[in-house]
Enzyme design. Structure first.
Site, PDB file in Angstrom:
ATOM      1  N   THR A 123       0.822  -1.307   0.369  1.00  0.00           N
ATOM      2  CA  THR A 123       0.059  -0.020  -0.083  1.00  0.00           C
ATOM      3  C   THR A 123       0.749   1.231   0.436  1.00  0.00           C
ATOM      4  O   THR A 123       0.458   2.485  -0.738  1.00  0.00           O
ATOM      5  CB  THR A 123      -1.100   0.351   0.870  1.00  0.00           C
ATOM      6  OG1 THR A 123      -2.234  -0.892   0.460  1.00  0.00           O
ATOM      7  CG2 THR A 123      -1.903   1.417   0.988  1.00  0.00           C
ATOM      8  N   SER A 138      46.379 -13.090  -2.551  1.00  0.00           N
ATOM      9  CA  SER A 138      46.049 -13.160  -1.143  1.00  0.00           C
ATOM     10  C   SER A 138      47.181 -12.067  -0.480  1.00  0.00           C
ATOM     11  O   SER A 138      48.415 -11.308  -1.432  1.00  0.00           O
ATOM     12  CB  SER A 138      47.849 -14.555  -0.766  1.00  0.00           C
ATOM     13  OG  SER A 138      47.957 -14.858   0.688  1.00  0.00           O
TER      14      SER A 138
END
Length: 500
Positions: A132, A349
């Site tokens: 709504t 890494s």
């Protein structure tokens, strides 16, 4: 106090005359950049420059949950504008709306379609009330945009009203799910386009390495020979089948419940409106939108959403399988398969120098897992509606549109940052073919399964390659080896299947 009594008390309070103090406070607010609007719960200050109104303002206070507003997905804003202008045209065609009101709504639609005022669609996707607040956000913005573009001021709703005009012959319960369906349809083309491009990229890579032999694997164990081209063409063909699935699933979104209004009875909707609005939606979208055959069922039934979300899940699962294959094929580089190399796009890494990770396929897997989770959310929402309405369509809309966006962007990234730059390590492939025992399968018709099993067992026991054992035992001549164990021949490569 009963619920009815409490409701009556609220109404009474809303209708009480304002005291002079309250009136003075409101005038002061107005001079400081607000305007006063009212609804069932009373009066409320709304920012003067806002095109939304009082109900949107309340929703902005009540639903501060995800920080993902309606306009995060621009196609949804466009879809709602399409629904509203289609409804206005239909209402005008059946004599319910005055032409000058339609003209104002048309102006608002054109402006929003052009990308203006989208910053006013601000209600959070996480909201109670079955959408709504989202519907009223659309009604209020389009009403105020229409007012301004026709020479009026924001809030002069006597000329164009969010309820009486923008919501004419509608309820949230038909306009909201219809807007969601239209948004899915508008966005589906982007997902399909990215699928097509990714499939084409795999096909191109397949043609590039069409005749390079390699060992196939089943259950991660050596199997029989194939070519790199066959493997990559298979990726492309598999994705192409998902394109057909998405096109098929879209058809389940074409039936809409506009004209159902609150529960399917069509209360407040004039005769002929439902068919007229479906016709207008078809014109605006270029898709065969139709009015659902049973508006009661269509108001709570979530089949179209479930089917389409399921199709997206299928795409995600397929992409995840392919991404995981690419990760395996590149594993290593010294202690894994190392059959392919992907473009190195970033260090892998913070502690291990020189390490590069398969970040793009990993990204695709993360996306796939999210899409599968979104589909589970759609399933939960679909079965949780009660009686004549499903209140959980906001989750459906958010979940599916997120899945569409993640898949489209993820496929684009995988294609441009990974697949297009993949290269093949032919020396590794050749060594695997030389050492594998898998090609013994080709000897079954020549020496029989039992003798072939003996050769395979000896190769495994001695850690020798099958070809080495065959040569040591003089099972085949070099000419027979070339004829019977040529990996390209064993792959049954049919170049005509893969036009360049």
């Amino acid at each position: 106090m009963t619920r009815t009594a409490r409701f009556a008390t609220v109404l009474a309070c809303c209708c009480l005359p304002l005291t002079s103090i309250a009136a003075d406070a409101q005038k002061k607010q107005a001079t400081q950049g607000t305007r006063i609007e009212h609804d069932l719960l009373g009066e409320k200050a709304v920012p003067a420059d806002a095109y939304y109104g009082v109900q949107t303002a309340r929703a902005l206070e009540n639903f501060q949950i995800s920080n993902v507003p309606m306009n995060y997905y621009p196609e949804f804003v466009e879809a709602f504008a399409i629904v509203k202008v289609a409804a206005a045209r239909a209402n005008t065609s059946v004599g319910a709306m005055k032409p000058e009101r339609l003209a104002a709504i048309e102006k608002a639609y054109e402006a929003i379609k052009a990308g203006r005022y989208r910053d006013q669609f601000l209600v959070d996707w996480y909201q109670g009330g079955a959408g709504t607040s989202a519907n009223m956000n659309a009604n209020e913005v389009m009403a105020n945009v229409g007012l301004v573009l026709t020479g009026h001021k924001k809030g002069e709703y006597q000329y164009l009203d969010p309820h009486d005009d923008l919501n004419m012959s509608q309820s949230t319960n038909d306009s909201y799910p219809t807007a969601i369906k239209i948004a899915f349809i508008l966005r589906n083309a982007k997902v399909i386009d990215q699928l097509q491009q990714l499939a084409k990229s795999f096909r191109a890579k397949g043609n590039q390495y069409l005749e390079i032999p390699k060992i196939g694997r089943t259950e991660l164990q050596d199997a029989v020979p194939m070519t790199v081209g066959q493997e990559f063409h298979a990726f492309g063909a598999s994705l192409e089948s998902e394109i057909d699935l998405l096109k098929d699933a879209e058809r389940y979104l074409y039936a809409v419940n506009m004209g159902a209004t609150a529960i399917g009875s069509g209360i407040n909707a004039p005769r002929g409106y439902a068919q007229a609005v479906a016709k207008e939606l078809a014109k605006l979208t270029g898709k065969p939108i139709v009015s659902a055959s049973d508006l009661f069922a269509a108001t709570w039934d979530q089949q179209g959403f479930v089917v389409y979300s399921g199709a997206l899940k299928s795409v995600a699962i397929k992409l995840s399988k392919i991404a995981s294959d690419l990760i395996l094929l590149e594993s290593g580089p010294r202690a894994g398969l190392n059959e392919i190399d992907m473009p190195a796009i970033q260090p892998g890494s913070s502690i291990m120098p020189g390490k590069v990770n398969p970040v793009m396929p990993e990204l695709v897997n993360i996306i796939a897992f999210r899409v599968v989770g979104n589909d589970a959310g759609v399933a939960m929402a679909a079965h949780s509606g009660q009686l004549q309405l499903n209140a959980y369509e906001p989750l459906v809309g958010l979940a599916v549109m997120e899945s569409q966006q993640l898949l489209a962007r993820g496929m684009d990234a995988l294609r441009t940052k990974c697949v297009d730059g993949i290269t093949v390590n032919e020396e590794v492939l050749s060594r695997f073919l030389e050492e594998t025992v898998g090609i013994v399968t080709a000897l079954n018709p020549v020496i029989g399964y039992e003798k072939a099993t003996e050769l395979a067992n000896e190769a495994y026991a001695t850690n020798k390659g099958l070809l080495e054992i065959i040569r040591e035992k003089h099972v085949l001549t070099e000419e027979q080896i070339k004829e019977l164990l040529d990996p390209v021949k064993l792959a049954n490569l049919d170049k005509s299947k893969y036009p360049r």
